[in-house]
Scaffold this motif. Sequence first.
Motif, PDB file in Angstrom:
ATOM      1  N   UNK A  49       8.743   3.170   2.332  1.00 29.60           N
ATOM      2  CA  UNK A  49       8.857   4.052   1.170  1.00 29.60           C
ATOM      3  C   UNK A  49      10.271   4.610   1.148  1.00 29.60           C
ATOM      4  N   UNK A  91       2.658   9.679   0.519  1.00 33.87           N
ATOM      5  CA  UNK A  91       3.634   8.580   0.613  1.00 33.87           C
ATOM      6  C   UNK A  91       4.895   9.040   1.331  1.00 33.87           C
ATOM      7  N   UNK A 147       0.838  -1.193   0.000  1.00 28.61           N
ATOM      8  CA  UNK A 147       0.000   0.000   0.000  1.00 28.61           C
ATOM      9  C   UNK A 147       0.870   1.239   0.000  1.00 28.61           C
ATOM     10  N   UNK A 148       0.270   2.341   0.310  1.00 27.77           N
ATOM     11  CA  UNK A 148       0.951   3.626   0.129  1.00 27.77           C
ATOM     12  C   UNK A 148       2.189   3.761   1.019  1.00 27.77           C
ATOM     13  N   UNK A 159      -0.667  12.376  -3.775  1.00 29.27           N
ATOM     14  CA  UNK A 159      -0.480  10.976  -3.391  1.00 29.27           C
ATOM     15  C   UNK A 159       0.981  10.726  -3.021  1.00 29.27           C
ATOM     16  N   UNK A 193      -4.215   4.227   0.964  1.00 28.18           N
ATOM     17  CA  UNK A 193      -4.406   3.299  -0.148  1.00 28.18           C
ATOM     18  C   UNK A 193      -3.814   3.829  -1.441  1.00 28.18           C
ATOM     19  N   UNK A 194      -3.015   3.007  -2.109  1.00 32.16           N
ATOM     20  CA  UNK A 194      -2.356   3.450  -3.333  1.00 32.16           C
ATOM     21  C   UNK A 194      -3.300   3.502  -4.527  1.00 32.16           C
ATOM     22  N   UNK A 195      -4.499   2.968  -4.372  1.00 31.14           N
ATOM     23  CA  UNK A 195      -5.463   3.042  -5.471  1.00 31.14           C
ATOM     24  C   UNK A 195      -6.296   4.319  -5.419  1.00 31.14           C
ATOM     25  N   UNK A 196      -6.268   5.019  -4.285  1.00 31.63           N
ATOM     26  CA  UNK A 196      -7.230   6.094  -4.055  1.00 31.63           C
ATOM     27  C   UNK A 196      -6.920   7.338  -4.877  1.00 31.63           C
TER      28      UNK A 196
END
Lengths: 545, 151, 98
Positions: free
Chosen positions: C14, C74, A48-49, C70, A419-422
Amino acid sequence: MYRYDEYDQAIVDARVDEFRDQVTRRLSGAMTEDQFKPLRLMNGLYLQLHAYMLRIAVPYGTLDSRQMRLLAHIARKYDRGYGHFTTRQNIQFNWIRLSDAPDILAELATAQMHAIQTSGNCIRNISSDQFAGAAADEVADPRPVAELIRQWSTFHPEFSYLPRKFKIAVIAADEDRAAMRLHDIGLKLVRRPNEQGGDLGAEVYVGGGMGRTPMIAPLIKDFVPLGELMGYLEAALRVYNRYGRRDNIYKARIKILLHEIGADAYREQVEAEWVAVRDQGIDPPAAELERIAAMFAGPAFDPAAPDAVDRSDPDFAVWLDQNVRAHKAPGHAIVTISLKPVGGIPGDATADQIDLMADLAQAHSFDELRVTHAQNIVLPHVRKDALYGVWQALRDAGLAEPNLDLIGDIIACPGLDYCSLANARSIPLAQKISRRFAGRERELGELKLKISGCINACGHHHAGHIGILGVDRKGTENYQLLLGGSGAEDVSLGKITGPGFDEDGVVDAIARVTDRYLAERTSGERFLDTYRRLGMAPFKEAIYG
Amino acid sequence: MADPDGNGADAPTLLRFRDDDAHDEPAVTLDAFAAQPDATAVRLEAGDDARALLPALARLQLVEVSFPSFRDGRGYSAAAVLREAGYRGELRAAGDVLVDQLPLMRRVGFDSFAPEAPLDAEAARRALDRYDHRYQPAADAAVPVWRRRHG
Amino acid sequence: MKLLTGNDLATGDVIWWTGSGWSRHVAEAADVGEGGEAILQAEEGARRVNVPYLLDAVPTPEGPRPAHIKDRIRAAGPTVRADLTLTPADPQAGSWVI
C-alpha cells in the motif's frame, strides 16, 4: 489420494510458465491491470487490502504431509509465517508479492499443487466431505468423482469466462458435511440399479448459494450415472454460460438464472443441451474413473488395532468426546484439529503448526490430512491407541481446543482486517465471542456460529445456527444477527432478528439468545432445534425486549 | 503486428489459421442473414443464439462472433455449438480479443481473429504453443488426456 | 483533505502519494486537493502505482487520518495482528485505526 501422472504434471508446469509470462507482461506494462486481473484471479491471486493474497487449491480438501510442509515453507519464505484455511477447503497467504508469485507456483508444482481457478469467473475448487474415505455412512468415496470433475473443469475452454464464479460440491452420504445444497451445483452420489449394470450415480442439485440472495439448490436431476456425469455437467454449464446474467454482478450467479426462468425451464434446457453434446465424447471411459478410484482405495487398516481408549486424563477425555469421530474401520478414529483457539483468529495456522500437523499426519494418519469448510484440519485415519499421543502433541502446539461444532468453533471470513470487499471486521468479533463463551461451550452444545464481513458471505453466515453479517452503517461497522440457518442435510437459511448492533452489542445479543435457549430447551435439543420449535419470537423478545 | 493477408493499412489486423482464402463478403447481422437467402457471412452479437444458424450451415462460409469485452464468455459457447453442429467454415472472434484468450478460443473452434487492438505476435505464438496436453475434448484436434491414458 | 493511494505493482505494498513520490507511510501523504485526478492518471500511466484512487482524510498532528476505517486499516495493517502492522511497537496504533 490422487497422484499426478506425466500429463497432470505437464499441464501444471505449462501453467506456471504461462503465468510467469503473463506476470512479465504485466510488470513491463504490455498488459493493463484490467486485462491482467482475470488472468491473475484464475491463478488465485487477489489484490487485497494490504498486499496480494494467494489462494492455493487443496482439491476436495485433501493433502499429504509433503504438501503441508511445502505450505509451511511458503509461509516462511514468501509470506509472514502463517496461512489461513478457508471455507472452501483451500489455504490463503495474505502478504504475497506479484513478483514472487511465479516462483511460488513453480515450487507448488513440484509437490503436485497449484492455484488454478481458485478465483475468477470459472469453475472453482471442487469441495467435498472432510470425512471421505473414513466415514462409515458414505456409499462410496466422493473424491474420485471430484477429481474427475477437477480435470474436466481445468482450463475448460468454453467455461473460463462465465458470468460469475462457479462452485461445485460432491458428497456421498445422507449427512451433508460439505454444505452441498448451498453450492452452484451440488452432487450427492447414490446407488441405484440402472441399465448399464453399474449402479453409482449422482443426484444433481443446481442453484444454491449464499451472498446477496441466498438460495437452497433444488433437485434438477434425480439420477445421472457416473459414466454420463461430465456430459451432463457440460450441458448444465453451457446453459449458464449462455443465459446467465452479465449486466449486474449481484445477479450473475446460476441461482438467479434458475430463480428467474424457473427450475423446470432450466432442467428442460439442460436436457436439450445434453442431447446436443451427447455425441461429442465428453465423458471419459469407465477405466478413467477406475484408475482414479484405485488411488483412493484407502490404507490397509490393521484389523487388530485395539478399540479401547484410556480416558483417565480428564482433559484428553473432553477432547476425545468432542473432536474425535467414529471411523469405519474398528480400532481407528477421525480426528478434527481445531484451528479455533479461544480468542484466536479462526482458520489461521503458523508455519510451525502446519509442520506439526504434517508430522502427525505422516506418523499417525497414513500421511493424509483434510481441510474442512469450517476452517479446521482433519486427520482422517488415526489408530485409537495413538490418540493420546496425538492429543498431547496438539495440546502443546495450541491445536487441541475441544470445540468441534461448539460455539467456539467459529467460521469467520478474514473481514475488513484483510479483505478489500469487506464492510466490517469479523475477526475481532469472533475473538470477543470466543472469549465471552469460553468455558460454557459444552453447556451450550452444538452451536454453529458463522461470521461474514460483507454480503458476499464467505463466512457462510446464512448457514449458521447463529449467523452474523457485517455491514457499513453510515461509515461505521454494524452487525446483523441471524438465527436458524444450517448447511447440513437439514439445510435452512438464517433469518435476521431485527435492527443491527455494534460489535459489543452483537456479543450481548448472542448472550441473550443463548440464555433464552438454555431456559427453553428440552432434553437433547440443540440450539437449532429449540429455535425451530419455538420460532424467532421468543429470541427476538429476549434480544430487543 | 504484421498484416499477413495484405488487407491494407486501414483494414483491421486479422490473424488467421486457415489454408483457404479469406472470405470477402461482409458479415451481416443475424436478422439480415435470415432475410437474405444468398448471404454467406454473418456476425453474431454476444447475446445472439448460434443455433439460429443451424438450418443455414451449408451455405455459411464465415461466422464472426463478437466479443464486446474479453470477459464476456458467451462467444465461446457460440463457437462450440457451431462446431458441434458440423460447421466447417471460418469462425472468427472479433473485438476485445487478447493474446491470453487465443488458446482457449482456438480450442472451441475459432480459426481466425480480428482483435480491435494489435496483438504481440511473439506472445501469441508462445501462448498457442505452450500446452502439449489438454484435460477435456473440445472442437480442436487435441486428444484429451484420458484418451492418452486409456487409448 | 484528499489523499491519493494505490498499490505498488510488483510488491502489492500500500503506497501514498507524498507530493513528489510514493511512500508506504500515510503520515507522509500529501493533500492533493483538486488536482488528484491528474496526478493519478500520470502516475498510473507511468506504472508507478497500481489501481490508484482518491480518498478523504482529516489532518491531525500525527499526519493525515483517512476518513473511512477501511482506508485506515489499509494504512496501518490488520487490527488483529499488531506484529504485522507498519508500527508493531506502537501501542496506540489500534486506537488510531478504530
